[in-house]
Design an enzyme around this catalytic site. Structure first.
Site, PDB file in Angstrom:
ATOM      1  N   CYS A 163       0.886  -1.114  -0.264  1.00 59.31           N
ATOM      2  CA  CYS A 163      -0.223  -0.061  -0.014  1.00 59.31           C
ATOM      3  C   CYS A 163       0.923   1.277  -0.278  1.00 59.31           C
ATOM      4  CB  CYS A 163      -0.781  -0.061   1.143  1.00 59.31           C
ATOM      5  SG  CYS A 163      -1.961  -1.416   1.312  1.00 59.31           S
ATOM      6  N   HIS A 303      -2.829   7.898   6.066  1.00 58.38           N
ATOM      7  CA  HIS A 303      -2.837   6.524   5.459  1.00 58.38           C
ATOM      8  C   HIS A 303      -4.429   6.257   5.921  1.00 58.38           C
ATOM      9  CE1 HIS A 303      -1.922   3.253   3.684  1.00 58.38           C
ATOM     10  NE2 HIS A 303      -2.328   2.286   4.875  1.00 58.38           N
ATOM     11  N   GLU A 314      -1.551   5.155  13.826  1.00 58.83           N
ATOM     12  CA  GLU A 314      -1.029   6.155  12.854  1.00 58.83           C
ATOM     13  C   GLU A 314      -1.166   7.730  13.708  1.00 58.83           C
ATOM     14  OE1 GLU A 314      -1.343   8.347   8.452  1.00 58.83           O
ATOM     15  OE2 GLU A 314      -2.768   6.795   9.153  1.00 58.83           O
ATOM     16  N   LYS A 333      -9.755   8.113   2.239  1.00 56.34           N
ATOM     17  CA  LYS A 333     -10.293   6.966   2.014  1.00 56.34           C
ATOM     18  C   LYS A 333     -11.567   6.489   2.690  1.00 56.34           C
ATOM     19  CE  LYS A 333      -5.793   4.416   2.197  1.00 56.34           C
ATOM     20  NZ  LYS A 333      -4.745   5.675   2.706  1.00 56.34           N
ATOM     21  N   HIS A 338      -9.821   1.975  -0.007  1.00 57.58           N
ATOM     22  CA  HIS A 338      -8.382   1.903  -0.103  1.00 57.58           C
ATOM     23  C   HIS A 338      -7.957   1.399  -1.424  1.00 57.58           C
ATOM     24  CE1 HIS A 338      -4.421   1.271   1.087  1.00 57.58           C
ATOM     25  NE2 HIS A 338      -4.634   0.316   1.984  1.00 57.58           N
ATOM     26  N   PHE A 398       2.248  -3.316   3.926  1.00 55.99           N
ATOM     27  CA  PHE A 398       2.349  -4.548   4.531  1.00 55.99           C
ATOM     28  C   PHE A 398       3.913  -4.990   4.290  1.00 55.99           C
ATOM     29  CE2 PHE A 398      -1.783  -7.206   4.029  1.00 55.99           C
ATOM     30  CZ  PHE A 398      -2.372  -6.453   5.142  1.00 55.99           C
TER      31      PHE A 398
END
Length: 412
Positions: A163, A303, A314, A333, A338, A398
């Site tokens: 991502c 994010h 975050e 998002k 996403h 990831f």
């Protein structure tokens, strides 16, 4: 520091709109692009919702005989790249073609093609596998097709960092121009993983929202009732250009890239490190690259995926980095879903538009803010005007791969 780099074109396509203008208008209006999945029968799946690109016809961009030779992520990348390129008003000629490059990545690539050809194999045997299977599915063919269409003979690359893909594609392109390996880079990412295996795989991890009966309210970053992210699809492509090159040809300058940060968590396959210290370091690195202190940043496009753990960590990293400097933070998002490998490109484009228009995009569906984030301003539910000089876009992936892009409002 190297050469200065500006943004001269933006191409966006996602669940809320098929052009940059439509996406920006929808985001400012707080419109959700999430609905029931239509691309396959999802009735047996735990998650039955996604932010699909709607009313998209690849034949508007690609010749009919070529369409089946490409995965959907390539179709979307071409559409976004075409728009960004047209906005930039750049002309590629034999005199400059080696100085124009393409860097477009994807987190997953042609999942739709892999599933299609797997079915062909098991239903009809190996002779039924298309000769175009591999080039239709592999990640670097989005960049490859864009370069061939435009005649761009400079650096031709593709990143696959989950991502964070698009953020790295744009940041690495920034470096390529800074180091004089190109004057222009067409950069970003694309994703089209709303397929049975894509949705099923993330659902098996329990990463997705299962708010199937209320899809428009399913993506709700920092809301205490968030239950997972919503998959989106689409592409975000920027045209990056060396400043003097852009000025010489009278290009439309939308913003300047001021800094780029990278970091690795070295911690876990899918979870951020404790206190999201990798996120803290990536923001620090971007600000340091730009030569500014944290209190100069006016906005963060986070994010913010709407996962219980990720959002809280975050927020913690943002508070740790910015300290007493309270600044607005939002997650678009909440509207677009996403886009995985396409997320950073979409959100970088939105961040540039926020600087251009001096307005903060909202975080929608924020009804009851997570108590762990008390005191933070997530621009709840409505866009608002603001004075913005620097804005940051965060991406985390990831494997603990992090990227942050720092943009500056353009002015002479």
């Amino acid at each position: 520091m190297g050469r200065r780099v500006v943004v001269t074109g933006i191409g966006l396509i996602c669940g809320v709109g098929n052009t940059t203008g439509a996406v920006w208008e929808a985001v400012l209006a707080g419109k959700s692009g999430v609905a029931r999945i239509t691309q396959f029968d999802s009735s047996a799946f735990a998650c039955q919702i996604a932010a699909e690109v709607k009313n998209f016809d690849p034949l508007n961009f690609i010749e009919k005989k070529e369409v089946k030779k490409m995965g959907r992520f390539i179709h979307l990348a071409i559409a976004a790249a075409d728009e960004a390129f047209k906005m930039s008003a750049l002309k590629i000629t034999p005199e400059n073609d080696e100085r124009v490059g393409v860097h477009i990545g994807s987190g997953i690539g042609g999942f739709d093609i892999i599933e299609r050809e797997h079915t062909a194999l098991f239903e009809g045997g190996p002779r039924k596998i298309s000769p175009f299977f591999i080039p239709a599915a592999i990640i670097n063919l989005a960049a490859g097709h864009v370069s061939m269409r435009l005649g761009a003979k400079g650096p031709n690359e593709a990143t696959a960092t989950a991502c964070t893909t698009s953020a790295h594609s744009i940041g690495d392109s920034f470096r390529i121009i800074q180091h004089n390996d190109a004057d222009v880079m067409i950069a970003g990412g694309s994703e089209a993983a709303i397929t049975p295996m894509g949705v099923g795989g993330f659902a098996a991890m329990r990463a997705l929202s299962t708010r199937n009966d209320d899809p428009e309210k399913a993506s709700r970053p920092w809301d205490k009732d968030r239950d997972g992210f919503v998959m989106g699809e689409g592409a975000g492509i920027l045209v990056l250009e060396e400043l003097e090159h852009a000025k010489k040809r009278g290009a439309p300058i939308l913003a300047e890239i001021a800094g780029y940060g990278m970091s690795g968590d070295a911690y876990h396959m899918t979870q951020p490190a404790p206190e999201h210290e990798g996120g803290f370091r990536v923001m620090r690195n971007a600000a340091r690259d730009a030569g500014i202190s944290a209190d100069k940043v006016d906005y963060v496009n986070a994010h913010g995926t709407s996962t219980p753990i990720g959002d809280a960590l975050e927020a913690h990293a943002i508070r740790n980095f910015f300290g007493e400097h309270k600044l607005p933070v939002s997650s678009t998002k909440s509207m677009t879903g996403h886009l995985l490998g396409g997320a950073g490109g979409l959100e970088a484009g939105i961040t540039v538009l926020a600087l251009r228009d001096q307005i903060l995009p909202p975080t929608i569906n924020l009804v009851s803010q997570d108590p762990e984030t008390v005191g933070m301003d997530f621009v709840p539910n409505h866009a608002r005007k603001a004075k913005l000089e620097y804005a940051m876009s965060n991406s985390f992936g990831f494997g603990g791969t992090n990227g942050a892009l720092l943009f500056r409002r353009w002015s002479e």
